[in-house]
Every structure is written in structure tokens, then in C-alpha cells.
Design an enzyme around this catalytic site. Structure first.
Site, PDB file in Angstrom:
ATOM      1  N   PHE A   1      33.518  27.833  47.929  1.00 50.53           N
ATOM      2  CA  PHE A   1      32.687  28.571  46.966  1.00 50.53           C
ATOM      3  C   PHE A   1      33.637  29.311  46.027  1.00 50.53           C
ATOM      4  O   PHE A   1      34.390  30.191  46.472  1.00 50.53           O
ATOM      5  CB  PHE A   1      31.809  29.543  47.755  1.00 50.53           C
ATOM      6  CG  PHE A   1      31.017  30.545  46.969  1.00 50.53           C
ATOM      7  CD1 PHE A   1      29.741  30.232  46.503  1.00 50.53           C
ATOM      8  CD2 PHE A   1      31.506  31.829  46.747  1.00 50.53           C
ATOM      9  CE1 PHE A   1      28.973  31.172  45.821  1.00 50.53           C
ATOM     10  CE2 PHE A   1      30.757  32.777  46.065  1.00 50.53           C
ATOM     11  CZ  PHE A   1      29.485  32.448  45.602  1.00 50.53           C
TER      12      PHE A   1
ATOM     13  N   LEU B   1      33.914  31.728  43.108  1.00 52.24           N
ATOM     14  CA  LEU B   1      33.366  32.711  42.169  1.00 52.24           C
ATOM     15  C   LEU B   1      34.484  33.591  41.599  1.00 52.24           C
ATOM     16  O   LEU B   1      34.586  33.787  40.397  1.00 52.24           O
ATOM     17  CB  LEU B   1      32.317  33.581  42.901  1.00 52.24           C
ATOM     18  CG  LEU B   1      31.634  34.679  42.078  1.00 52.24           C
ATOM     19  CD1 LEU B   1      30.796  34.082  40.953  1.00 52.24           C
ATOM     20  CD2 LEU B   1      30.751  35.557  42.972  1.00 52.24           C
TER      21      LEU B   1
ATOM     22  N   GLU C   1      37.881  35.239  40.219  1.00 53.11           N
ATOM     23  CA  GLU C   1      38.955  34.826  39.301  1.00 53.11           C
ATOM     24  C   GLU C   1      40.015  35.922  39.257  1.00 53.11           C
ATOM     25  O   GLU C   1      39.756  37.045  39.711  1.00 53.11           O
ATOM     26  CB  GLU C   1      38.365  34.612  37.896  1.00 53.11           C
ATOM     27  CG  GLU C   1      37.308  33.524  37.883  1.00 53.11           C
ATOM     28  CD  GLU C   1      36.842  33.161  36.476  1.00 53.11           C
ATOM     29  OE1 GLU C   1      37.364  33.764  35.498  1.00 53.11           O
ATOM     30  OE2 GLU C   1      35.988  32.274  36.369  1.00 53.11           O
TER      31      GLU C   1
ATOM     32  N   ALA D   1      38.361  38.754  37.607  1.00 51.00           N
ATOM     33  CA  ALA D   1      36.952  38.999  37.951  1.00 51.00           C
ATOM     34  C   ALA D   1      36.757  38.928  39.457  1.00 51.00           C
ATOM     35  O   ALA D   1      36.615  37.841  40.016  1.00 51.00           O
ATOM     36  CB  ALA D   1      36.052  37.974  37.255  1.00 51.00           C
TER      37      ALA D   1
ATOM     38  N   SER E   1      35.385  42.197  41.963  1.00 49.68           N
ATOM     39  CA  SER E   1      34.170  42.972  42.241  1.00 49.68           C
ATOM     40  C   SER E   1      33.118  42.775  41.161  1.00 49.68           C
ATOM     41  O   SER E   1      31.928  42.927  41.418  1.00 49.68           O
ATOM     42  CB  SER E   1      34.506  44.463  42.350  1.00 49.68           C
ATOM     43  OG  SER E   1      35.366  44.682  43.431  1.00 49.68           O
TER      44      SER E   1
ATOM     45  N   GLY F   1      52.757  48.470  73.274  1.00 53.00           N
ATOM     46  CA  GLY F   1      53.727  47.719  72.462  1.00 53.00           C
ATOM     47  C   GLY F   1      53.324  46.262  72.286  1.00 53.00           C
ATOM     48  O   GLY F   1      53.565  45.668  71.228  1.00 53.00           O
TER      49      GLY F   1
ATOM     50  N   GLU G   1      33.606  39.153  49.943  1.00 50.14           N
ATOM     51  CA  GLU G   1      32.136  39.141  49.934  1.00 50.14           C
ATOM     52  C   GLU G   1      31.554  40.529  49.660  1.00 50.14           C
ATOM     53  O   GLU G   1      30.513  40.902  50.196  1.00 50.14           O
ATOM     54  CB  GLU G   1      31.589  38.610  51.271  1.00 50.14           C
ATOM     55  CG  GLU G   1      32.184  37.300  51.671  1.00 50.14           C
ATOM     56  CD  GLU G   1      31.242  36.131  51.572  1.00 50.14           C
ATOM     57  OE1 GLU G   1      30.123  36.320  51.084  1.00 50.14           O
ATOM     58  OE2 GLU G   1      31.659  35.047  51.963  1.00 50.14           O
TER      59      GLU G   1
ATOM     60  N   GLU H   1      33.581  49.538  48.963  1.00 49.50           N
ATOM     61  CA  GLU H   1      33.114  50.439  47.891  1.00 49.50           C
ATOM     62  C   GLU H   1      31.865  49.879  47.212  1.00 49.50           C
ATOM     63  O   GLU H   1      30.885  50.596  46.985  1.00 49.50           O
ATOM     64  CB  GLU H   1      34.231  50.641  46.848  1.00 49.50           C
ATOM     65  CG  GLU H   1      35.438  51.426  47.357  1.00 49.50           C
ATOM     66  CD  GLU H   1      36.365  50.616  48.271  1.00 49.50           C
ATOM     67  OE1 GLU H   1      36.264  49.376  48.290  1.00 49.50           O
ATOM     68  OE2 GLU H   1      37.188  51.239  48.971  1.00 49.50           O
TER      69      GLU H   1
HETATM   70  C1  LIG Z   1      41.319  35.947  52.164  1.00 50.43           C
HETATM   71  C2  LIG Z   1      40.309  36.010  51.046  1.00 50.43           C
HETATM   72  C3  LIG Z   1      39.341  35.025  50.960  1.00 50.43           C
HETATM   73  C4  LIG Z   1      38.428  35.032  49.893  1.00 50.43           C
HETATM   74  N1  LIG Z   1      37.516  34.020  49.783  1.00 50.43           N
HETATM   75  C5  LIG Z   1      36.746  33.942  48.655  1.00 50.43           C
HETATM   76  C6  LIG Z   1      35.895  32.814  48.428  1.00 50.43           C
HETATM   77  O1  LIG Z   1      35.788  31.913  49.270  1.00 50.43           O
HETATM   78  N2  LIG Z   1      35.219  32.741  47.247  1.00 50.43           N
HETATM   79  C7  LIG Z   1      35.300  33.713  46.289  1.00 50.43           C
HETATM   80  O2  LIG Z   1      34.685  33.573  45.253  1.00 50.43           O
HETATM   81  N3  LIG Z   1      36.090  34.816  46.496  1.00 50.43           N
HETATM   82  C8  LIG Z   1      36.797  34.948  47.642  1.00 50.43           C
HETATM   83  N4  LIG Z   1      37.625  36.027  47.837  1.00 50.43           N
HETATM   84  C9  LIG Z   1      37.711  37.052  46.808  1.00 50.43           C
HETATM   85  C10 LIG Z   1      37.053  38.377  47.196  1.00 50.43           C
HETATM   86  O3  LIG Z   1      35.648  38.233  47.188  1.00 50.43           O
HETATM   87  C11 LIG Z   1      37.552  39.463  46.217  1.00 50.43           C
HETATM   88  O4  LIG Z   1      38.908  39.703  46.569  1.00 50.43           O
HETATM   89  C12 LIG Z   1      36.736  40.729  46.292  1.00 50.43           C
HETATM   90  O5  LIG Z   1      35.462  40.537  45.743  1.00 50.43           O
HETATM   91  C13 LIG Z   1      37.403  41.892  45.543  1.00 50.43           C
HETATM   92  O6  LIG Z   1      37.819  41.487  44.274  1.00 50.43           O
HETATM   93  P1  LIG Z   1      39.319  41.804  43.808  1.00 50.43           P
HETATM   94  O7  LIG Z   1      40.232  41.314  44.851  1.00 50.43           O
HETATM   95  O8  LIG Z   1      39.479  41.275  42.438  1.00 50.43           O
HETATM   96  O9  LIG Z   1      39.404  43.380  43.793  1.00 50.43           O
HETATM   97  P2  LIG Z   1      38.917  44.350  42.569  1.00 50.43           P
HETATM   98  O10 LIG Z   1      37.564  43.960  42.148  1.00 50.43           O
HETATM   99  O11 LIG Z   1      39.994  44.373  41.552  1.00 50.43           O
HETATM  100  O12 LIG Z   1      38.871  45.736  43.313  1.00 50.43           O
HETATM  101  C14 LIG Z   1      40.029  46.510  43.618  1.00 50.43           C
HETATM  102  C15 LIG Z   1      39.544  47.836  44.208  1.00 50.43           C
HETATM  103  O13 LIG Z   1      38.734  48.534  43.235  1.00 50.43           O
HETATM  104  C16 LIG Z   1      37.476  48.826  43.804  1.00 50.43           C
HETATM  105  N5  LIG Z   1      36.466  48.759  42.757  1.00 50.43           N
HETATM  106  C17 LIG Z   1      36.239  47.764  41.870  1.00 50.43           C
HETATM  107  N6  LIG Z   1      35.196  48.075  41.076  1.00 50.43           N
HETATM  108  C18 LIG Z   1      34.752  49.299  41.480  1.00 50.43           C
HETATM  109  C19 LIG Z   1      33.689  50.157  41.073  1.00 50.43           C
HETATM  110  N7  LIG Z   1      32.848  49.830  40.083  1.00 50.43           N
HETATM  111  N8  LIG Z   1      33.537  51.335  41.719  1.00 50.43           N
HETATM  112  C20 LIG Z   1      34.362  51.673  42.752  1.00 50.43           C
HETATM  113  N9  LIG Z   1      35.372  50.903  43.188  1.00 50.43           N
HETATM  114  C21 LIG Z   1      35.560  49.725  42.564  1.00 50.43           C
HETATM  115  C22 LIG Z   1      37.257  47.760  44.868  1.00 50.43           C
HETATM  116  O14 LIG Z   1      36.289  48.158  45.820  1.00 50.43           O
HETATM  117  C23 LIG Z   1      38.645  47.637  45.435  1.00 50.43           C
HETATM  118  O15 LIG Z   1      38.870  48.674  46.360  1.00 50.43           O
HETATM  119  C24 LIG Z   1      38.492  36.075  48.924  1.00 50.43           C
HETATM  120  C25 LIG Z   1      39.439  37.083  49.075  1.00 50.43           C
HETATM  121  C26 LIG Z   1      40.341  37.074  50.112  1.00 50.43           C
HETATM  122  C27 LIG Z   1      41.364  38.175  50.203  1.00 50.43           C
END
Ligand SMILES: Cc1cc2nc3c(=O)[nH]c(=O)nc-3n(C[C@H](O)[C@H](O)[C@H](O)COP(=O)(O)OP(=O)(O)OC[C@H]3O[C@@H](n4cnc5c(N)ncnc54)[C@H](O)[C@@H]3O)c2cc1C
Length: 403
Positions: free
Chosen positions: A119, A121, A123, A126, A128, A356, A379, A383
Site C-alpha cells: 500500500f 500512500l 511520500e 507527505a 502525516s 543484561g 498508520e 500525535e
Molecule cells: C517501517 C515503516 C513502514 C511503513 N509502511 C508504510 C506503508 O506500508 N504504506 C505507507 O503508505 N506508509 C508507510 N509508512 C509511513 C508511515 O505511515 C509514516 O512514516 C507516518 O505516517 C508518519 O509520517 P512521516 O514519517 O512523514 O512523519 P511526519 O508526518 O513528518 O511527522 C513527524 C512528526 O511530526 C508530528 N506531526 C506531523 N504533523 C503534525 C500535526 N499536525 N500536529 C502535531 N504533530 C504533527 C508527527 O506526529 C511526528 O511526530 C511506514 C513507515 C515506517 C517507518
């Protein structure tokens, strides 16, 4: 699902887990994907647990599927993440929003393990906020042309098929809010095959945990997909992505319950064996406090996961009931937030009980600690989920602080 089919499915999952463990142990040490996972899942026919039987699945209701994922979660967050990627967020949107043609093309083959799903979504810019995605599509004759990069995608490197999301024309200044329509642009969902030209994939290896899970990124460059591979109506992509996350969050929550269960099993065993100060450490009161902490995490997580699963089943039984849909959506978020934090704390307790040896990837508590941490991120981060819950308490979308 009738009790006999439920019993057979859970028994197959149990056998799968028992057979998988020795291979997973080795792969964990060697930091590589477990190539026994798919063949064993094929052997026990568990690659489409909630998929209807007419498409080759087992027809499990959400509560049964959650139980199965909890058992799989005991084997590690990496193993469970494979199933989430393949089934909860891979097969799920196809079985929920796919045309008859798409279902026929992808569901039976994916239940057999001939196709593996993912899946896409997220980028680089992009996470959160998926509305900030930069991927685009354009219709040309009898196909769509997709361009963009998807990042941090579970199963990306092993998938034959990926559900992807893109905007309908090149970026323009953002104006819209939360509806899936931005600046008049619409997000659509597509099912794409990874053996076609125009896709370049790369595994992401510098991870803190889950060394046996496949996590990757891919770039689409003038990638062509047939019109028939549009998933749901054009412009419905955001709704499909958000609807899929309900299923995905539940799968994460159920897997976290399994992590807690395994931490408990391991900790009880170790506390009864390890001697210090002339007695087994299980007789020291402060060690008992850690055990009680894990058990309370287990009990409460099980309650919230099962409540969320039942709400999802109730909503599935009445697909046009918006109140049931909203309840299932909220409970999945609550279950994921609660169980992922509870699992992190339970793993920390287990590490402490092991001393340990706990701080070693040769033992299960340390592995769980490192692996399960990501469940508070993917997912929907802690936050985002907290703000979603608060918005529901305050009265709905106008209070969504994460828009
Ligand atoms: C091992 C792994 C597997 C994954 N698998 C998938 C997958 O199969 N498909 C897929 O599409 N994605 C996948 N992801 C992506 C995952 O869903 C995203 O990493 C997640 O949604 C957070 O996005 P980001 O990493 O860009 O963090 P950001 O969105 O940049 O967030 C960074 C920090 O800012 C905080 N933040 C952001 N916006 C706000 C706000 N408005 N208010 C308060 N705090 C905020 C967040 O909570 C976080 O603490 C995966 C990620 C990992 C690590």
C-alpha cells in the site's frame, strides 16, 4: 464466520507460527527477509484471512482476523507487518472498493501467494498529511500515466502489486482542507503491477528495528496502468486511503497485543528460571511489579482491540450506516494508540526482567522493544491519533487540529 471455520483458521495460524519461528530467529540474526514466510503462509492458506471465500480467502470476520494477527504478532512486529501490508492495507481496499474485474484479477492470486501486495500512500514530503503528496496521474488514451515517489512502504521490495495514490494534475498552490480535494485537484487510487516498465524500487535498510521486514521506496516514471486498474471512482482516492487505514490500524493494534502476549510468556518463563540472591527472580517483589505491568497491558489491550474489531464487524454489516462507520474509525484509532504504547511499555518491562540479556537482540524482549516502536509511528502517529480522538470528543471535523 462459523465456530468450526474460526477454529480451523486459528489452528492453521498457530501451526504457521510454530513452523516459522526457527527460520525467523535465524533471519533476525542475519538481518534479512524471511523467505520461508510466504511459502509457509501458502501452506497454511493464511494469505487472505478476511478475503471472502468466493475469492479464495478464508472469510474471517474482523474479530477472528484480529485474533489471528495477535498470534502472528507474538512472532514479531516484522512478521505481522508483512500481513498488514499484504492483507489489511493491500487486499482490503481491493475487496472493499475494487470493481468485479479488479477483484477477480488480484484477490484469488494474492490469497494463493502468487501475488504479494503493498500500500503506497506515504511520500518523502507527505507523511502525516497525505494531502501534501506530489505524485500525479494523467489519463492518456486507454491508460493512466503515473509519476511520483512513494517512501517507507511495507513489502515494497517484494510486492508484485501495489495500491497507490496520486493527484490528477501537476502541483498548484494548496488551498483545500481535509476533503481529499486540494486546489480543485483530486486524489485517485490505482492498483499497479511491479513487473511493468517505469517503476524503480529500493529497499530501506537503515532501520532501528524489524530487520526481517521488507520496507522500501519506489519511484514511478511515466508508469502506465490500464484504465481498469483505477480503484473505485476517480477522485475517491483519499476516502479509500482513509477507509483502508481503519483496517490497517486495527491490524497494528492486534499485532501489538501479540507482542505483549509474547513478552508475558517470555518473562514468566525467565522469572521462574533465573536465580539471583539465592532465589528465582520471580520471587523478588520488584520483578513481580514488572510482570503485573505486562499483564495489565495485555488485559487492557485485548479489551480495546476486540471492542474495535467488533465495531468494525458491526459497521461492515451495515455499510450505509455512517454512525457505525465513524465509531469503527474512532475505535480503530483508539485501539492502535493504546495497544502500541502498551506494547512498547510491556517490552520495556520484559527487557528489565531479562536484565543484561534483555538488552540483546539474541533474546525476544529486546527484539520486541526495537521492533514495536514503529507501531507508534506508522498508520497514524501517536500525535495524529490523539488529535483525532480529541476532535471526536469536541464534536467533529471542525476540531481536527491536524488538517
Ligand atoms: C517501517 C515503516 C513502514 C511503513 N509502511 C508504510 C506503508 O506500508 N504504506 C505507507 O503508505 N506508509 C508507510 N509508512 C509511513 C508511515 O505511515 C509514516 O512514516 C507516518 O505516517 C508518519 O509520517 P512521516 O514519517 O512523514 O512523519 P511526519 O508526518 O513528518 O511527522 C513527524 C512528526 O511530526 C508530528 N506531526 C506531523 N504533523 C503534525 C500535526 N499536525 N500536529 C502535531 N504533530 C504533527 C508527527 O506526529 C511526528 O511526530 C511506514 C513507515 C515506517 C517507518
Amino acid at each position: 464466520m462459523n465456530p468450526a471455520d474460526r477454529g480451523r483458521l486459528l489452528s492453521d495460524v498457530e501451526s504457521f507460527c510454530q513452523e516459522l519461528r526457527e527460520h525467523e530467529e535465524l533471519c533476525y540474526v542475519e538481518h534479512r527477509f524471511n523467505h520461508h514466510l510466504v511459502p509457509l503462509a501458502q501452506k497454511y492458506n493464511i494469505l487472505g484471512m478476511p478475503v471472502p471465500t468466493e475469492y479464495g480467502g478464508r472469510g474471517a470476520d474482523t474479530a477472528t482476523y484480529a485474533r489471528a494477527l495477535a498470534r502472528i504478532g507474538q512472532e514479531g512486529t516484522g512478521v505481522r507487518t508483512f500481513f498488514s501490508g499484504h492483507t489489511s492495507i493491500g487486499q482490503y481496499p481491493i475487496m472493499t472498493w475494487g470493481s468485479a474485474e479488479l477483484k477477480q484479477k488480484y484477490l484469488p492470486a494474492s490469497c494463493k501467494g502468487d501475488k504479494i501486495l503493498a500500500f503506497g500512500l506515504t511520500e518523502p514530503e507527505a507523511g502525516s498529511n497525505p494531502l501534501e503528496m506530489q505524485s500525479t496521474y494523467e489519463r492518456k488514451d486507454d491508460h493512466f500515466v503515473l509519476n511520483g515517489t512513494k517512501y517507507l512502504i511495507s513489502n515494497a521490495g517484494i510486492a508484485t502489486t501495489i495500491v497507490v495514490f496520486a493527484y490528477d494534475r501537476p502541483p498548484s498552490p494548496p488551498v483545500g482542507e481535509g476533503s481529499g480535494v486540494r486546489g480543485g485537484r483530486r486524489i485517485s487510487a490505482f492498483v499497479i503491477d511491479t513487473d511493468a516498465p517505469g517503476i524503480a524500487r529500493e529497499d530501506l535498510l537503515a532501520k532501528v528495528g524489524m530487520p526481517t521486514a521488507n520496507t522500501g521506496m519506489f519511484e514511478l516514471t511515466d508508469y502506465q496502468t490500464p484504465i481498469a486498474n483505477l480503484l473505485g471512482p476517480e477522485g475517491d482516492g483519499f476516502r479509500i486511503a482513509m477507509g483502508t487505514l481503519v483496517s490497517g490500524r486495527l491490524s497494528v493494534a492486534a499485532g501489538c497485543l501479540g507482542v505483549i502476549e509474547d513478552c508475558l510468556i517470555e518473562s514468566i518463563h525467565y522469572a521462574k528460571e533465573r536465580m539471583q540472591h539465592g532465589k528465582v527472580i520471580g520471587k523478588h517483589q520488584l520483578v513481580q511489579e514488572h510482570l503485573a505491568g505486562i499483564e495489565m497491558a495485555r488485559l487492557a489491550s485485548e479489551a480495546v482491540v476486540m471492542k474495535a474489531a467488533e465495531a468494525k464487524d458491526a459497521s461492515a454489516a451495515e455499510p450505509n450506516n455512517d454512525a457505525l462507520k465513524a465509531k469503527a474509525d474512532l475505535l480503530a484509532a483508539q485501539a492502535k494508540l493504546f495497544a502500541s504504547n502498551a506494547a512498547w511499555e510491556a517490552a520495556d518491562h520484559a527487557v528489565q526482567i531479562f536484565g543484561g540479556r534483555g538488552w540483546s537482540t539474541l533474546y525476544r524482549p529486546g527484539r520486541h522493544l526495537m521492533d514495536v516502536r514503529v507501531c507508534r509511528i506508522y498508520e497514524g502517529t501517536d500525535e495524529i491519533l490523539k488529535m483525532k480522538i480529541a476532535a471526536a470528543l469536541l464534536g467533529g471535523r471542525e476540531y481536527e487540529a491536524f488538517k
